[in-house]
Design a protein around this motif. Structure first.
Motif, PDB file in Angstrom:
ATOM      1  N   MET A   1       0.847  -1.185   0.000  1.00 30.27           N
ATOM      2  CA  MET A   1       0.000   0.000   0.000  1.00 30.27           C
ATOM      3  C   MET A   1       0.889   1.244   0.000  1.00 30.27           C
ATOM      4  SD  MET A   1      -3.099   0.913   2.668  1.00 30.27           S
ATOM      5  CE  MET A   1      -3.873  -0.654   2.347  1.00 30.27           C
ATOM      6  N   THR A   2       0.517   2.248  -0.795  1.00 30.01           N
ATOM      7  CA  THR A   2       1.330   3.447  -0.892  1.00 30.01           C
ATOM      8  C   THR A   2       1.027   4.406   0.249  1.00 30.01           C
ATOM      9  OG1 THR A   2      -0.295   4.577  -2.257  1.00 30.01           O
ATOM     10  CG2 THR A   2       1.337   3.243  -3.394  1.00 30.01           C
ATOM     11  N   ASP A   3       1.833   5.441   0.337  1.00 33.97           N
ATOM     12  CA  ASP A   3       1.577   6.478   1.327  1.00 33.97           C
ATOM     13  C   ASP A   3       0.268   7.180   1.023  1.00 33.97           C
ATOM     14  OD1 ASP A   3       3.941   5.911   2.581  1.00 33.97           O
ATOM     15  OD2 ASP A   3       5.092   7.381   1.418  1.00 33.97           O
ATOM     16  N   ARG A   4      -0.281   7.791   2.055  1.00 35.73           N
ATOM     17  CA  ARG A   4      -1.516   8.534   1.871  1.00 35.73           C
ATOM     18  C   ARG A   4      -1.246   9.865   1.181  1.00 35.73           C
ATOM     19  NH1 ARG A   4      -4.531   8.591   7.527  1.00 35.73           N
ATOM     20  NH2 ARG A   4      -2.417   8.621   8.349  1.00 35.73           N
ATOM     21  N   ALA A   5      -2.317  10.437   0.621  1.00 39.18           N
ATOM     22  CA  ALA A   5      -2.199  11.719  -0.074  1.00 39.18           C
ATOM     23  C   ALA A   5      -1.965  12.841   0.925  1.00 39.18           C
ATOM     24  CB  ALA A   5      -3.478  11.991  -0.866  1.00 39.18           C
ATOM     25  N   PRO A   6      -1.271  13.900   0.499  1.00 45.01           N
ATOM     26  CA  PRO A   6      -1.213  15.107   1.329  1.00 45.01           C
ATOM     27  C   PRO A   6      -2.628  15.619   1.587  1.00 45.01           C
ATOM     28  CG  PRO A   6       0.319  15.242  -0.515  1.00 45.01           C
ATOM     29  CD  PRO A   6      -0.531  14.036  -0.757  1.00 45.01           C
ATOM     30  N   ALA A   7      -2.787  16.427   2.622  1.00 44.85           N
ATOM     31  CA  ALA A   7      -4.115  16.896   2.998  1.00 44.85           C
ATOM     32  C   ALA A   7      -4.179  18.416   2.999  1.00 44.85           C
ATOM     33  CB  ALA A   7      -4.493  16.360   4.375  1.00 44.85           C
ATOM     34  N   LEU A   8      -5.379  18.926   2.737  1.00 46.76           N
ATOM     35  CA  LEU A   8      -5.651  20.352   2.879  1.00 46.76           C
ATOM     36  C   LEU A   8      -6.146  20.611   4.295  1.00 46.76           C
ATOM     37  CD1 LEU A   8      -7.575  21.254  -0.419  1.00 46.76           C
ATOM     38  CD2 LEU A   8      -5.153  21.607   0.089  1.00 46.76           C
ATOM     39  N   LYS A   9      -5.623  21.648   4.914  1.00 44.03           N
ATOM     40  CA  LYS A   9      -6.100  22.038   6.243  1.00 44.03           C
ATOM     41  C   LYS A   9      -7.359  22.872   6.064  1.00 44.03           C
ATOM     42  CE  LYS A   9      -5.174  22.168  10.772  1.00 44.03           C
ATOM     43  NZ  LYS A   9      -3.929  22.836  11.220  1.00 44.03           N
ATOM     44  N   LEU A  10      -8.459  22.422   6.646  1.00 44.95           N
ATOM     45  CA  LEU A  10      -9.734  23.113   6.522  1.00 44.95           C
ATOM     46  C   LEU A  10      -9.867  24.194   7.583  1.00 44.95           C
ATOM     47  CD1 LEU A  10     -12.021  20.003   5.870  1.00 44.95           C
ATOM     48  CD2 LEU A  10     -10.863  21.470   4.193  1.00 44.95           C
ATOM     49  N   ASN A  11     -10.856  25.052   7.409  1.00 45.24           N
ATOM     50  CA  ASN A  11     -11.001  26.185   8.327  1.00 45.24           C
ATOM     51  C   ASN A  11     -11.516  25.793   9.709  1.00 45.24           C
ATOM     52  OD1 ASN A  11     -13.738  25.733   7.815  1.00 45.24           O
ATOM     53  ND2 ASN A  11     -13.939  27.473   6.431  1.00 45.24           N
ATOM     54  N   ASN A  12     -11.843  24.500   9.909  1.00 51.17           N
ATOM     55  CA  ASN A  12     -12.218  24.019  11.240  1.00 51.17           C
ATOM     56  C   ASN A  12     -11.098  23.177  11.858  1.00 51.17           C
ATOM     57  OD1 ASN A  12     -12.363  21.761   9.635  1.00 51.17           O
ATOM     58  ND2 ASN A  12     -14.527  21.333  10.028  1.00 51.17           N
ATOM     59  N   ASN A  13      -9.888  23.303  11.270  1.00 47.37           N
ATOM     60  CA  ASN A  13      -8.683  22.610  11.727  1.00 47.37           C
ATOM     61  C   ASN A  13      -8.688  21.112  11.455  1.00 47.37           C
ATOM     62  OD1 ASN A  13      -7.256  24.881  12.733  1.00 47.37           O
ATOM     63  ND2 ASN A  13      -8.549  24.874  14.565  1.00 47.37           N
ATOM     64  N   ARG A  14      -9.668  20.632  10.696  1.00 43.05           N
ATOM     65  CA  ARG A  14      -9.627  19.248  10.241  1.00 43.05           C
ATOM     66  C   ARG A  14      -8.904  19.193   8.908  1.00 43.05           C
ATOM     67  NH1 ARG A  14     -12.410  16.043  13.509  1.00 43.05           N
ATOM     68  NH2 ARG A  14     -13.906  17.030  14.924  1.00 43.05           N
ATOM     69  N   GLU A  15      -8.572  17.989   8.462  1.00 39.57           N
ATOM     70  CA  GLU A  15      -7.827  17.827   7.224  1.00 39.57           C
ATOM     71  C   GLU A  15      -8.624  16.997   6.223  1.00 39.57           C
ATOM     72  OE1 GLU A  15      -4.002  16.187   8.233  1.00 39.57           O
ATOM     73  OE2 GLU A  15      -3.169  18.182   8.638  1.00 39.57           O
ATOM     74  N   MET A  16      -8.502  17.360   4.957  1.00 36.85           N
ATOM     75  CA  MET A  16      -9.142  16.642   3.863  1.00 36.85           C
ATOM     76  C   MET A  16      -8.074  16.224   2.867  1.00 36.85           C
ATOM     77  SD  MET A  16     -12.127  17.968   1.233  1.00 36.85           S
ATOM     78  CE  MET A  16     -11.042  19.183   0.440  1.00 36.85           C
ATOM     79  N   PRO A  17      -7.949  14.923   2.568  1.00 34.97           N
ATOM     80  CA  PRO A  17      -6.964  14.497   1.574  1.00 34.97           C
ATOM     81  C   PRO A  17      -7.165  15.242   0.259  1.00 34.97           C
ATOM     82  CG  PRO A  17      -7.851  12.604   2.740  1.00 34.97           C
ATOM     83  CD  PRO A  17      -8.675  13.779   3.152  1.00 34.97           C
ATOM     84  N   ILE A  18      -6.074  15.560  -0.420  1.00 34.60           N
ATOM     85  CA  ILE A  18      -6.152  16.399  -1.607  1.00 34.60           C
ATOM     86  C   ILE A  18      -6.574  15.610  -2.855  1.00 34.60           C
ATOM     87  CG2 ILE A  18      -3.772  16.206  -2.450  1.00 34.60           C
ATOM     88  CD1 ILE A  18      -3.860  19.373  -2.626  1.00 34.60           C
ATOM     89  N   ILE A  19      -6.525  14.282  -2.780  1.00 37.49           N
ATOM     90  CA  ILE A  19      -7.047  13.431  -3.854  1.00 37.49           C
ATOM     91  C   ILE A  19      -8.030  12.435  -3.248  1.00 37.49           C
ATOM     92  CG2 ILE A  19      -6.519  11.572  -5.489  1.00 37.49           C
ATOM     93  CD1 ILE A  19      -5.726  14.137  -6.677  1.00 37.49           C
TER      94      ILE A  19
END
Length: 314
Positions: A1-19
């Protein structure tokens, strides 16, 4: 399994994977191999919606992984969308509960208001759409905020809103939208709207990031008027292919890399395991300034909009 995608930091301090994995119009019978291929490749973001008609199949596939211990719920980022036939404040909680039951989850990571309008009646087979002119997006948003407070969703967002509609929500919100999901690709770059979102600290997520070249044929097969849908295919664009050759990558990888380098998330859809894996392999190369400039020039503006009035005549 490959590494996970980088994430965007959301305005509620949670993260969303960029792909993430897009699942629009993916039939239930193909969902399990799609989800399996995506999770094996490293995806952790799965995007669906009530009208995608595959929440139950996604829930079954995810449950299999969760029960096996190969993944934890905390690793996943699951987004779904409210049906526009339920675009009324009093129906928000019921709609989310139905999606949670279908997905076999106790909460989702992002609940999305799918459109800035509601339907009084919808029959896709008969192509009957009656817009509810009483739709009140502010009252709907306040009901969505209550779902965050109740713990049914960790974040809330919007899809297919324009700048004016987004501004209305932000102005009225106690919990601002974390994400705006819009049609965006190299031919429809939406620079002004993306800039507006960034100024408001709202993350952008691109649907149809590869341009949906098969959409006109699909709509024609479904009986829709497809004549005004642009016959465009960014995957065969000579500029895109030239840059792909330069980096020993595929056209789809170049198109996705262009989006993520702009700080925008993307949810490409494919039903082929090899392409699902390929679409995730965009983090081991970088487009240089010349590549980016050549791709920026390909922007055709609104003329490249695929999801237009042929599909949504209202």
């Amino acid at each position: 399994m490959t590494d996970r995608a980088p994430a965007l930091k959301l305005n509620n301090n949670r993260e969303m994977p960029i792909i993430g994995l897009g699942t629009f119009m993916a039939a239930s019978e193909v969902i399990e191999p799609m989800v399996d291929a995506a999770l094996e490749a490293g995806y952790r973001f799965i995007d669906t919606g009530y009208w995608h008609c595959n929440e139950e199949a996604i829930g079954s596939a995810l449950n299999k992984w969760l029960r096996s211990g190969r993944i934890t719920r905390e690793e996943l980022f699951i987004a779904t969308k409210m049906p526009s036939t339920a675009n009324r404040a009093e129906l928000v909680e019921e709609s989310l509960k139905k999606s949670l039951e279908a997905l076999q989850l106790s909460y989702i990571d992002m609940y999305i208001l799918h459109f800035p309008f509601g339907y009084e009646y919808l029959d896709l087979q008969q192509r009957l759409c009656v817009v509810d002119n009483t739709t009140d997006i502010v009252s709907i948003w306040k009901a969505m905020e209550q779902q965050v407070e109740a713990g049914r969703t960790l974040s809330i967002g919007l899809a297919s809103f324009n700048a004016r509609q987004l501004k209305r929500i932000v102005k009225a919100a106690r919990i601002p939208p974390a994400v705006l999901m819009i049609e965006l690709n190299v031919y429809l770059q939406q620079k002004e709207l993306v800039g507006f979102c960034k100024a408001l600290d709202v993350a952008v997520c691109a649907y149809a990031p590869l341009g949906s070249p098969d959409l006109p044929l699909l709509m024609k097969m479904m009986g829709f008027d497809s004549e005004s849908i642009p016959a465009l295919n960014a995957l065969s664009d000579p500029v895109v292919l030239s840059i792909a050759e330069k980096h020993s990558k595929t056209a789809s990888q170049v198109l996705l890399r262009h989006i993520v380098q702009r700080g925008i998330a993307a949810v490409p859809k494919s039903m082929h395991p090899s392409r699902i894996k390929e679409n995730f392999q965009v983090f081991d190369f970088e487009l240089d300034d010349d590549d980016m400039d050549r791709l920026y020039v390909l922007d055709k503006g609104r003329r490249a909009r695929m999801y237009n009035t042929s599909i949504f005549p209202e």
